[in-house]
Write a protein that holds these residues in place. Sequence first.
Motif, PDB file in Angstrom:
ATOM      1  N   ALA A  14      12.806 -24.440  38.360  1.00 33.78           N
ATOM      2  CA  ALA A  14      14.114 -25.095  38.505  1.00 33.78           C
ATOM      3  C   ALA A  14      14.281 -25.672  39.907  1.00 33.78           C
ATOM      4  O   ALA A  14      14.776 -26.797  40.084  1.00 33.78           O
ATOM      5  CB  ALA A  14      15.227 -24.095  38.198  1.00 33.78           C
ATOM      6  N   VAL A  15      13.866 -24.899  40.905  1.00 32.83           N
ATOM      7  CA  VAL A  15      13.957 -25.376  42.289  1.00 32.83           C
ATOM      8  C   VAL A  15      13.063 -26.604  42.498  1.00 32.83           C
ATOM      9  O   VAL A  15      13.478 -27.587  43.123  1.00 32.83           O
ATOM     10  CB  VAL A  15      13.558 -24.244  43.265  1.00 32.83           C
ATOM     11  N   VAL A  52      12.726 -19.650  37.798  1.00 33.28           N
ATOM     12  CA  VAL A  52      13.559 -19.955  38.970  1.00 33.28           C
ATOM     13  C   VAL A  52      12.836 -20.944  39.877  1.00 33.28           C
ATOM     14  O   VAL A  52      13.426 -21.928  40.355  1.00 33.28           O
ATOM     15  CB  VAL A  52      13.910 -18.665  39.742  1.00 33.28           C
ATOM     16  N   GLY A  99      16.602 -20.009  45.236  1.00 31.90           N
ATOM     17  CA  GLY A  99      15.417 -19.739  44.424  1.00 31.90           C
ATOM     18  C   GLY A  99      14.527 -18.662  45.033  1.00 31.90           C
ATOM     19  O   GLY A  99      14.120 -17.714  44.358  1.00 31.90           O
ATOM     20  N   VAL A 109      16.310 -15.149  45.165  1.00 25.46           N
ATOM     21  CA  VAL A 109      16.332 -14.524  43.838  1.00 25.46           C
ATOM     22  C   VAL A 109      14.945 -13.982  43.495  1.00 25.46           C
ATOM     23  O   VAL A 109      14.805 -12.878  42.953  1.00 25.46           O
ATOM     24  CB  VAL A 109      16.803 -15.530  42.765  1.00 25.46           C
ATOM     25  N   GLN A 110      13.920 -14.761  43.838  1.00 23.35           N
ATOM     26  CA  GLN A 110      12.549 -14.330  43.573  1.00 23.35           C
ATOM     27  C   GLN A 110      12.229 -13.043  44.336  1.00 23.35           C
ATOM     28  O   GLN A 110      11.685 -12.089  43.764  1.00 23.35           O
ATOM     29  CB  GLN A 110      11.580 -15.440  43.992  1.00 23.35           C
ATOM     30  N   ILE A 142      10.929 -14.548  35.031  1.00 24.64           N
ATOM     31  CA  ILE A 142      12.154 -14.959  35.720  1.00 24.64           C
ATOM     32  C   ILE A 142      11.806 -15.715  37.003  1.00 24.64           C
ATOM     33  O   ILE A 142      12.379 -16.777  37.294  1.00 24.64           O
ATOM     34  CB  ILE A 142      13.040 -13.735  36.027  1.00 24.64           C
ATOM     35  N   GLN A 143      10.864 -15.183  37.765  1.00 23.52           N
ATOM     36  CA  GLN A 143      10.480 -15.813  39.029  1.00 23.52           C
ATOM     37  C   GLN A 143       9.890 -17.198  38.799  1.00 23.52           C
ATOM     38  O   GLN A 143      10.183 -18.144  39.552  1.00 23.52           O
ATOM     39  CB  GLN A 143       9.483 -14.923  39.761  1.00 23.52           C
TER      40      GLN A 143
END
Length: 385
Positions: free
Chosen positions: A266-267, A263, A29, A32-33, A259-260
């Motif tokens: 979700a984490v 993500v 996570g 990706v961020q 998106i960040q």
Amino acid sequence: MKLAFSIAKRFLLSSKGQTLLILIGIVIGVSVQIFIGSLITGLQASLVDTTIGNSSQITIEAAGTQNYFTDDNTLFDQLKNDQRLTAVSKSFDGSGFIVLDEDDTYPVLMRGFEFEQANQIYDFESSLVEGHIPASENEIMIGTNLAKDLELSLNDSVNFLTTSFNEVELEIVGIFDLGVASLNKSWMISPLNNAQKFFNEENQLSAIETQVDDVFAADVIAEDIASHLDDNLITTNWKDQNEQLLSGLTGQSISSYMIQVFVLLAVLLGIASVLAISVVQKSKQLGILKAMGIKDRTASFIFLFQGFMLGLVGSLIGVAVGIGLSYAFSFFVKNPDGTALVPFNLNIPFIVISFVIAVVATTVAAVIPAKNSSKLNPIEVIKNG
């Protein structure tokens, strides 16, 4: 607090598979961020630099229908001393024609500069393909496209005709490539005083061109400069002239933030659900600990410390992986000319903020499991096994 931290650490080490699973989720996570944020920031910086990096970002010019205004060294010195401006240059523009024969001409824009200042904006020295920057009277440099279209070469002479029908013979001493076909095809560049002389406009300017330290504050700086100018002068800035580019940059930023956020959510959901299961798995141990005198507050802190430790370790690794991915992307993904498609951009404030948010968020994700642990009845837990 010390006891809760010690128990939290032991619980994590006793369930290595579960701990590793949570850590992997946090690392993915956060990386990706960092990667997406750095990619978008680098792309935006590249777009802005390509679009306005070698052009005027705030321009002072004559108001109304006037083409020129009087060269005022007082104003120029004030702008040079403005710490918000990184470059200030005088310029003179005049339309004219290259005379090919008696019946044929080619339209061009004569631009005059003081090259010491103008080079900070247009980087003429690096843009030179052949020859040198004009220095003497009747010396000019032209773009690569113009040279190709008219089959002109270094040291050739051309006849230049102004709109007031003044004709002068000029020598080509340099050929440049500014990376923009329209400029390479239409600009003819000479020293400032020569251009003024060609058009009989001595001591007159078309514009004072500047670049700013913070390109996204150009509109605010331009407005402030305009408030101190005479009524016969106005300012323009790149933001007002590039609204489509700004809309595109804004859209990129919004999509990056969305998106960040998703993500990160979700984490957090993953951490909260795994720690909630951990409460059930460790219920017997918690029941025994409570029976031995551990308070509900201490039991809650066990899971808060778990969330904090997982977030701290996972975020540190995630930041490192994210920076590595960003560097690898800039290193391996190239333009045809060998330059990076998106330059590597190490945005320290963004990375620090992302790290702090990830650690705080993972700690907050442990709040629900912590509350559940505080509600456990030790007698019922021990009785039910």
